[in-house]
Design an enzyme around this catalytic site. Structure first.
Site, PDB file in Angstrom:
ATOM      1  N   GLY D 226       0.823  -1.198   0.000  1.00  0.00           N
ATOM      2  CA  GLY D 226       0.000   0.000   0.000  1.00  0.00           C
ATOM      3  C   GLY D 226       0.858   1.249   0.000  1.00  0.00           C
ATOM      4  CB  SER D 227       0.049   4.694   0.805  1.00  0.00           C
ATOM      5  OG  SER D 227      -0.214   4.812   2.179  1.00  0.00           O
ATOM      6  CD  GLU D 246       7.163  -5.625  -1.744  1.00  0.00           C
ATOM      7  OE1 GLU D 246       7.476  -4.728  -2.561  1.00  0.00           O
ATOM      8  OE2 GLU D 246       7.967  -6.474  -1.324  1.00  0.00           O
ATOM      9  CG  LEU D 247       5.780   0.722   1.439  1.00  0.00           C
ATOM     10  CD1 LEU D 247       6.538   1.569   2.424  1.00  0.00           C
ATOM     11  CD2 LEU D 247       4.387   0.406   1.944  1.00  0.00           C
ATOM     12  CB  CYS D 280       3.732  -0.247  -6.867  1.00  0.00           C
ATOM     13  SG  CYS D 280       2.397  -0.769  -5.810  1.00  0.00           S
ATOM     14  CD  GLU D 391       2.948   5.190  -5.272  1.00  0.00           C
ATOM     15  OE1 GLU D 391       2.757   5.292  -4.048  1.00  0.00           O
ATOM     16  OE2 GLU D 391       3.097   4.116  -5.865  1.00  0.00           O
TER      17      GLU D 391
END
Lengths: 486, 486, 486, 486
Positions: D226-227, D246-247, D280, D391
């Site tokens: 996520g963020s 996992e950003l 991502c 992002e």
């Protein structure tokens, strides 16, 4: 003697200092310069600056540096042994062993730095990757912080420094404030090893200064060896860091009905009382099959009473004072609490154990020192007593009989810790059953819980730790995988 | 039924043929076309031509092909089971098991083809390699020749074909002339699997034609499963080829004093008599600790006598005729020789064993067939007797007591063979001692010598073989490492 | 000087002897005792006897022995350098380099012996293996025989001995009869290394005695480095042995249009003429993109002419005499043949190359020695000429232009050999294309074909060899996998 | 449609619910039951209870379960594709691709579960370990919690579930509240896969309920995708858990002067605009060598304008609405901010980009939807603008020229993120230079930053993440090493 600290390759005098006491003589034997926050911050900056020089080293060059350190330790091993005796009160035999192991630790790192687990990855498993291949390369994860405890003032420093260097990660070490001297002697060796300046600092410092380092944003890896409470708290304050925690436990050994009793006794006396049990994997609890229990207890108690106690400098001494009086008091309090709750100390100091037999003559001198705790064998201990539940970190061993192996396994597991355990048996099925059921990082068969090789994966589950050390395994924490898809 | 041979993707009729007999009925059930030297030579040329197409396949594509073959086998498993029963006289239970295993063999290959042992090699160990890195890639070693025996007409073909395809090596298979039908049915499945044409041929042929292939200069790999004499001779005629030999043995099992006797009996009855012992790792010799021997012998003989013999098509049958009369005669001759030399058959056919008890009623029919040999348990056998020294490849098991484990180990080792051995014991130290001392490819603990998984490394030492099969290990023989220094 | 041979730990005088000549001075500098068949047979028996002592060594103990040998070589490196110069006529710079590499070879073995590729094998893939696990352990495959050539009298012996010892395999070495002295000096070091007696023999001997060894039934492994004809013939006579062949080649380098020409020139002068090209991976053929060819040729020829020739003892010398006159004659004959067929030598000795320019003054002395062949650059060579097709093993380099990369690849591949090749280019796609298409054991990018690290996998395809050396890879040939299923 | 949640094997109705909206139609298409804290707590208890059943599974049994799930997904792939389109607004082509990848993810797990990285560890390196051997076995680390985002509602759930099951770790999944439907359909498949009850729960829930899970003491592993802000905060609240994050990132691609421009354009249009950049590893920044820049910009803008926009259900559609209006607004705000600061949008919606050319006719309908953002190519962006620094997670791509490669590398690195980067070049030295210098988890050569295979190690450095996914690598986080010393 006032020792400078080692800041990124330079020996620096600071106004603050920490005094070091010989636990046996009670004399202050040295003062070491202490780092304040300005110095710790500078160490981080200099470590960051050293990263490119580290990255530029070939594996052969890193290997030479690590071998140089091993050779340097070898050349000064007598001096290092004396220093460990002096600052840690560790009996000579064990101090000497620690120096050998530190040398081995650096030698292993000198080999492992050439064997990073790089991989070629076949990407053609589906049509999306047709014609592509991955190359997975491991590189330094960045600057590391190592924090180590008093009980192995040299080798637990080596277990932070050697894998970090092997991974080409600059490292800042905060040694124990009680035993910082061996780590500082190591810096003299590192200083001439060829390691790029900045890649290694040893900074004795206050808890506050250390705390700032733990929370420092530019540090990528934190490797801590010490007490569970401190370690787990650090994990929460560590921000984005990778964290490795090597904490303690209340390790148990099972002596099964088919055990070789002589071997078990000999190994477990060592496991129970070496360095007064001030070892993370100290054999704190021994579970003996009921068929062997009476004879085992009798012989174990006799052997415990016969352990040569005295001045750690004496070649014969196998047990001496504890690291300080505070710890000795704590152990005595825990013993008293257990005895109040129904346990019995069948050996040990007079004050906790009225009818224990007299120790051998040579023990008399050390017995008068208030930080000395004699080898204490306790029966009748169990859940609810600190000497059973918590990490005693002293020369106390609880013995207890069991009827069947599942009962023994349950006793081992009724602990919030899970570092190592031992099992004495020749039965393959019992060994496999215990290995599957006992919740520990390592199960040692037919040796004490204290068995450790410096290249083997080492670390605990449950509250005993997070991650693994042992050079090759520790290196993974100082490394970051990088993939090239081509 | 006259079956075409499979030449590089095409079904070809040839003038020569080989007749296939059902060992149980004695009827000729099919004829297969036989390859002459022209055809074998063409198969080699077509295989060489197919190499670029094989090399061009991605691992994902190879995996799909191998999975297609596995699915094809699955879809026709009933037919394949019947075919194995028919051509090999293998009892249904075992025939069905063979089909399952062949499917598994291809499935394993479908996974392993994606996991070649490519390596990244750090070349910076010395200054001569500074800045360089090695990439070690495995590629097809070239065209392979597989020669397989009668006893597993499908799965031993699979053990050549699957790893060769996984390695992207074109392969020419010469199946047993006695049992070529399963291999030819496999070709129908391979033909629609997506495998590049030319990469697979199945060529029943005469010994002379096979000999030419063995000596052919353009073949890079020879993988042979069969008899020791033939195999070792081939190695010398194989020129520049890589050679793998899976030969036979006279496997022994040790039943130690602490063994679980029920388990040992059950496993060793299977190991001794499944498919009439026509298995490379058939349990030919059982060494039983003297404390267990009398009871073990009694029960083992009883169980041997009770093995359901009969028509291999019957679901209940566990033993049937041998592959042909020639082999049955040979076994009878060897038994007679042993009995002449002092051994005693405590069970078995009447003619070799006068006072053996009557078999169960259902056995009567099969006992009249001359190629049937009843489960024969022999005592008093030893060195100098063929049933002890040589590979009996028949339903004969020699039992013998021993006093201590080193004696048992010596008995196991007094053989020119060393494929697999079994040990029944729960003692870790006995297991380790035996593993260190018994000269075999694999020591199986608490199971029969016949234990084999299709993905495990399999092969013998001494005269029993050269190299290892088992998909991942077999693949190495079909591959060649290629290094890129960059 | 008459040197004893080294029979299983003892220095033995024998009646037979082999004389050793200094190739530069032409003087006999020593005689070495030669083994007859009785001695070679005894060496085998003693090696077999030494196996249990080898098997009993822990990995740490083997490592200490190998490091002791490395240290012994280090201590006597000056002496060894002089000996290599004396017996092989190798220029000092290269002789010194060989000693360093031999030390490295033993050091690498001291690390690899602790890292055998033992595996745990999950056997639970299908229900047949439920509850079982495999342990795959590598053990000595038995007694080894190493046969090594004259050109690296120390390091090619090390490449047999070090991995064999690391694998705990007793080894018998037959050094080159021309250059046996370095190997015998090595025995003095091994004799005091702690290696069990019997595990190492160095036996200079006649071809007949060697032949008996090659065919000896009790030897398990044959590792040969030498000429293709001899090697491939040995494979056929080797019986049940594992065989490794490190043979020769006619290595080619491609200089592509985007190459860094200065780097290519410097590397390829070294690759072409170091030790007079008496190196298996000598750069015999250089293929230059047409756009660079004229300039490359001119500069290469100039550089070839300028190579300092002379006494190998001189620090400056880079080329000297060949190993003996027979070889020099052969090279001259091959050159003459090529010139007859249309090739032109643009540099080299006067007799083969009328209009080649005069070499530098210092070359004059060595030029008068009949076994001296000057650096010879040939243009116009091609298929059908021995200097192109066969292994010239002399200071001859053929240059040839090409138009596109596929033409260059074809020229590299139009050889029965495939040891190493070189490519000078920065294009990833060209590198990958060449790597996929060029048939060699190793493709070296941006360095000469002579690039070799002692720990890297090394060996050829096609007629260049069978198997791989390089310590870790060579060890596999001296080892046998043993599986424990438990 | 009201969907039950999946609590430990049971479909449970709860009073709370979360409504799911089709982003394209704006209609509410379903409601899903939401878990409260009581239910999440029960899921943990049931997961703990399921651990013994999971531990008891053989690798073959786990493999069958995972393959069953893969087959189940395959059987319902059309339905799953429609569901992803409906809940995520993902164009059909990409939705279909996601389903294929989820199937592959489970298939890979079905293979990797049989290949845990168990090791045999030689403990005889020093005399302290003589006679001992280590067996390092990997076991479930305990109950896992997976939290996944909206953008891959099926495959990012698969990337938590598949490796957890392969590691035999019970897992509780909290899907995105915006796109929970695919995960719930997956539960129907898992429910009949043979997985032990309790080992899998899917619990849509409020942020508060999720927070309790993140802090739950009995959960051993937290894997979050996520963020960055949410992820790094979780790490600090995660207690003793292993954490994988996992950003996101602002991935950059370099198009070097020797790039194949056609290939680069095609790959980077896909990388920049697939699923509206809600990925991502979306290609957010493209750095083009100045020599190619003008032409590249022109063609890239043209291609961006020509991307077929529309209803995600249409087979032709390649871009559609964003996940919701809030996100579309955010992207528009960021664009406006950048334009205010001097950047120019050369394509895109009218309101942000006055003179952008009209899109193709088919785009008109979708352009009227307020959550639609047209493919927007921006020039003149740089540090200080959110579309460059943060992002963007939208269909915005910044183009920028550079002069030399080091400038490009610096631009890539001037980011707090480091997930993946791309490089278009054929130069080996440029590739190696970039790989050494660019700080990312993966550098993709000659493909977009969005390249990902489900079995490859995947994850970022710097603020982009912590740890690696990709089945084999993710499994390590769900496993704990256990050592047996014997």
């Amino acid at each position: 003697m006032r020792k400078a600290l080692f800041l990124a390759g330079d020996f620096i005098e600071t106004p603050d200092q920490i005094e070091v006491t010989d636990p046996y003589s009670g004399q202050i034997i040295a003062a070491v310069c202490a780092a304040n926050e300005k110095i710790t911050a500078e160490a981080v900056d200099r470590a960051l600056d050293a990263q490119p020089a580290m990255d530029a080293l070939s594996s052969g060059e890193v290997s030479v540096i690590l071998n140089n350190i091993a050779s340097g330790l070898q050349a000064r091993s007598a001096e290092l042994t004396d220093l460990i005796i002096a600052e840690a009160g560790k009996p000579r035999l064990y101090a000497r062993g620690e120096v050998s192991r530190a040398i081995e630790t650096f030698k292993v790192a000198a080999e492992e730095c050439k064997r990073l687990p790089h991989e070629i990855i076949d990407l053609e498993w589906t049509s999306a990757g047709k014609g592509k291949q991955g190359k997975l390369i491991y590189r330094s994860a960045g600057v590391a912080l190592g924090i180590s405890p008093f009980n192995f003032p040299l080798n637990l420093v080596a277990h932070k420094a050697a894998p970090a260097i092997a991974a080409r990660s600059p490292i800042i070490l905060k040694p124990s404030s009680v035993t910082p001297l061996s780590a500082l002697l190591l810096t003299e060796i590192v200083a001439v090893s060829g390691l790029p300046k900045g890649a290694f600092s040893v900074l004795p410092c206050s808890r506050d200064a250390a705390r700032k380092l733990v929370e420092h944003d530019s540090i990528a890896v934190l490797s801590f060896t010490g007490s569970p409470a401190v370690g787990w708290n650090m994990k929460q304050r560590a921000g984005k860091k990778k964290v490795v925690l090597e904490l303690g436990g209340n390790a148990a050994a099972i002596v099964h009905k088919d055990a070789d009793m002589d071997a078990a006794l000999q190994k477990l006396i060592m496991g129970g009382f070496a360095y007064s049990g001030q070892v993370c994997i100290h054999t704190q609890r021994i579970l003996v099959h009921e068929s062997l229990y009476p004879r085992f207890l009798e012989r174990y108690a006799d052997m415990a009473r016969a352990i040569p106690a005295g001045d750690p400098r004496d070649e014969q001494t196998r047990i001496s004072v504890m690291i300080d009086e505070k710890n000795a008091s704590r152990v005595r309090d825990w013993l008293a609490e257990a005895i109040d709750s129904g346990a019995t100390a069948v050996t040990g100091n007079k004050d906790t154990d009225g009818d224990a037999q007299k120790s051998a003559a040579m023990n008399i001198a050390v017995e008068k020192i208030s930080s000395y705790v004699a080898p204490t064998v306790v029966i009748g201990a169990g859940k609810g007593m600190k000497i059973w539940d918590e990490e005693v970190f002293g020369p106390v061993v609880c013995l207890r009989p069991y009827v069947d192996i599942d009962e023994a396994i349950e006793l081992v597991n009724e602990s919030r810790f899970g570092l190592q355990a031992a099992l004495f048996s020749d039965s393959r099925s019992v060994i496999e059953h215990c290995f599957r059921r006992i919740e520990v990082g390592a199960l040692i068969v037919n040796d004490a819980t204290t068995f450790r090789m410096d290249h083997m994966p080492y670390g605990g589950v449950k509250d005993s730790g997070f991650g693994r050390e042992g050079v090759k395994y520790a290196m993974l924490d100082y490394l970051e995988p990088r993939l090239l898809v081509c």
